[in-house]
Motif scaffolding. Structure first.
Motif, PDB file in Angstrom:
ATOM      1  N   UNK A  19      57.303 -46.816   5.806  1.00  0.00           N
ATOM      2  CA  UNK A  19      56.930 -48.027   4.890  1.00  0.00           C
ATOM      3  C   UNK A  19      56.378 -49.033   5.845  1.00  0.00           C
ATOM      4  N   UNK A  20      56.845 -49.218   7.327  1.00  0.00           N
ATOM      5  CA  UNK A  20      56.055 -50.053   8.244  1.00  0.00           C
ATOM      6  C   UNK A  20      54.658 -49.519   8.609  1.00  0.00           C
ATOM      7  N   UNK A  21      54.451 -48.276   8.857  1.00  0.00           N
ATOM      8  CA  UNK A  21      53.235 -47.795   9.330  1.00  0.00           C
ATOM      9  C   UNK A  21      52.193 -47.741   8.032  1.00  0.00           C
ATOM     10  N   UNK A  22      52.710 -47.588   6.781  1.00  0.00           N
ATOM     11  CA  UNK A  22      51.776 -47.672   5.770  1.00  0.00           C
ATOM     12  C   UNK A  22      51.360 -49.003   5.732  1.00  0.00           C
ATOM     13  N   UNK A  23      51.999 -49.807   5.893  1.00  0.00           N
ATOM     14  CA  UNK A  23      51.561 -51.649   5.919  1.00  0.00           C
ATOM     15  C   UNK A  23      50.779 -51.791   6.878  1.00  0.00           C
ATOM     16  N   UNK A  24      50.974 -51.318   7.926  1.00  0.00           N
ATOM     17  CA  UNK A  24      50.198 -51.644   9.276  1.00  0.00           C
ATOM     18  C   UNK A  24      48.878 -51.156   9.444  1.00  0.00           C
ATOM     19  N   UNK A  25      48.899 -49.800   8.732  1.00  0.00           N
ATOM     20  CA  UNK A  25      47.427 -48.832   8.981  1.00  0.00           C
ATOM     21  C   UNK A  25      46.873 -48.673   7.712  1.00  0.00           C
ATOM     22  N   UNK A  26      47.420 -49.161   6.334  1.00  0.00           N
ATOM     23  CA  UNK A  26      46.892 -48.989   5.247  1.00  0.00           C
ATOM     24  C   UNK A  26      46.667 -47.496   4.855  1.00  0.00           C
ATOM     25  N   UNK A  27      47.509 -46.698   5.358  1.00  0.00           N
ATOM     26  CA  UNK A  27      47.477 -45.042   5.012  1.00  0.00           C
ATOM     27  C   UNK A  27      48.754 -44.815   4.259  1.00  0.00           C
ATOM     28  N   UNK A  28      48.310 -43.934   3.325  1.00  0.00           N
ATOM     29  CA  UNK A  28      49.670 -43.239   2.578  1.00  0.00           C
ATOM     30  C   UNK A  28      49.913 -41.881   3.431  1.00  0.00           C
ATOM     31  N   UNK A  29      51.359 -41.684   3.473  1.00  0.00           N
ATOM     32  CA  UNK A  29      51.808 -40.205   3.896  1.00  0.00           C
ATOM     33  C   UNK A  29      50.982 -39.161   3.516  1.00  0.00           C
ATOM     34  N   UNK A  30      50.918 -38.238   4.293  1.00  0.00           N
ATOM     35  CA  UNK A  30      50.409 -36.751   3.635  1.00  0.00           C
ATOM     36  C   UNK A  30      51.392 -35.833   3.485  1.00  0.00           C
ATOM     37  N   UNK A  31      52.711 -36.047   4.137  1.00  0.00           N
ATOM     38  CA  UNK A  31      53.856 -35.037   3.905  1.00  0.00           C
ATOM     39  C   UNK A  31      55.030 -35.905   4.171  1.00  0.00           C
ATOM     40  N   UNK A  32      55.908 -35.781   3.180  1.00  0.00           N
ATOM     41  CA  UNK A  32      57.299 -36.618   3.117  1.00  0.00           C
ATOM     42  C   UNK A  32      58.420 -35.603   2.908  1.00  0.00           C
ATOM     43  N   UNK A  33      59.397 -35.787   3.767  1.00  0.00           N
ATOM     44  CA  UNK A  33      60.411 -35.069   3.852  1.00  0.00           C
ATOM     45  C   UNK A  33      61.583 -36.182   4.213  1.00  0.00           C
ATOM     46  N   UNK A  34      62.841 -36.208   3.914  1.00  0.00           N
ATOM     47  CA  UNK A  34      63.858 -37.122   4.085  1.00  0.00           C
ATOM     48  C   UNK A  34      63.849 -37.620   5.536  1.00  0.00           C
ATOM     49  N   UNK A  35      63.327 -36.594   6.458  1.00  0.00           N
ATOM     50  CA  UNK A  35      63.596 -36.980   7.972  1.00  0.00           C
ATOM     51  C   UNK A  35      62.208 -36.620   8.835  1.00  0.00           C
TER      52      UNK A  35
END
Length: 122
Positions: A19-35
């Motif tokens: 969430x921090x990096x999404x807000x900072x960079x304006x990018x959405x994750x390309x892969x998401x797992x819990x860790x």
């Protein structure tokens, strides 16, 4: 051989860090797992946030590397604008904009204490 460069940043809580990096960079994750969460940075480069690798990771742990966001053009007004934007978001600033041999740069930290440098692209 086809390869990409993945910069792995160790964090306590991957979703919170994302969430921090999404807000900072304006990018959405390309892969998401819990860790483990990645962001595609383009041109064969990715940023990965990985939790669960170091128990008790804290901002007091010395960091020996940093993520550098190399800004195309890298004019001082661009670097200063990013600095002001990040400052307004409450990002921890470790070193305000200053001149180095490669140009104007500043250093920030994510919530886990990982260093993030903004500098001009070579």
């Amino acid at each position: 051989m086809t390869a990409s460069v993945v910069s792995i940043v160790y964090v306590n809580d991957a979703p919170a860090a994302a969430r921090f990096y999404n807000d900072l960079l304006g990018l959405s994750p390309t892969l998401e797992t819990p860790e483990y969460i990645t962001f595609n940075l383009g041109s064969g480069a990715e940023l990965a946030l990985w939790s669960g690798q170091f128990e008790g990771l804290s901002p007091e742990v010395p960091r020996t590397s940093e993520v550098c966001l190399a800004i195309s053009g890298g004019r001082p007004d661009q670097i200063n604008a990013i600095f002001k934007q990040w400052q307004s978001k409450g990002v921890t600033i470790l070193h305000k904009p200053h001149d180095e041999g490669f140009g104007l740069t500043f250093l920030a930290a994510d919530p886990d204490g990982n260093r993030i440098r903004v500098a001009p692209k070579d």
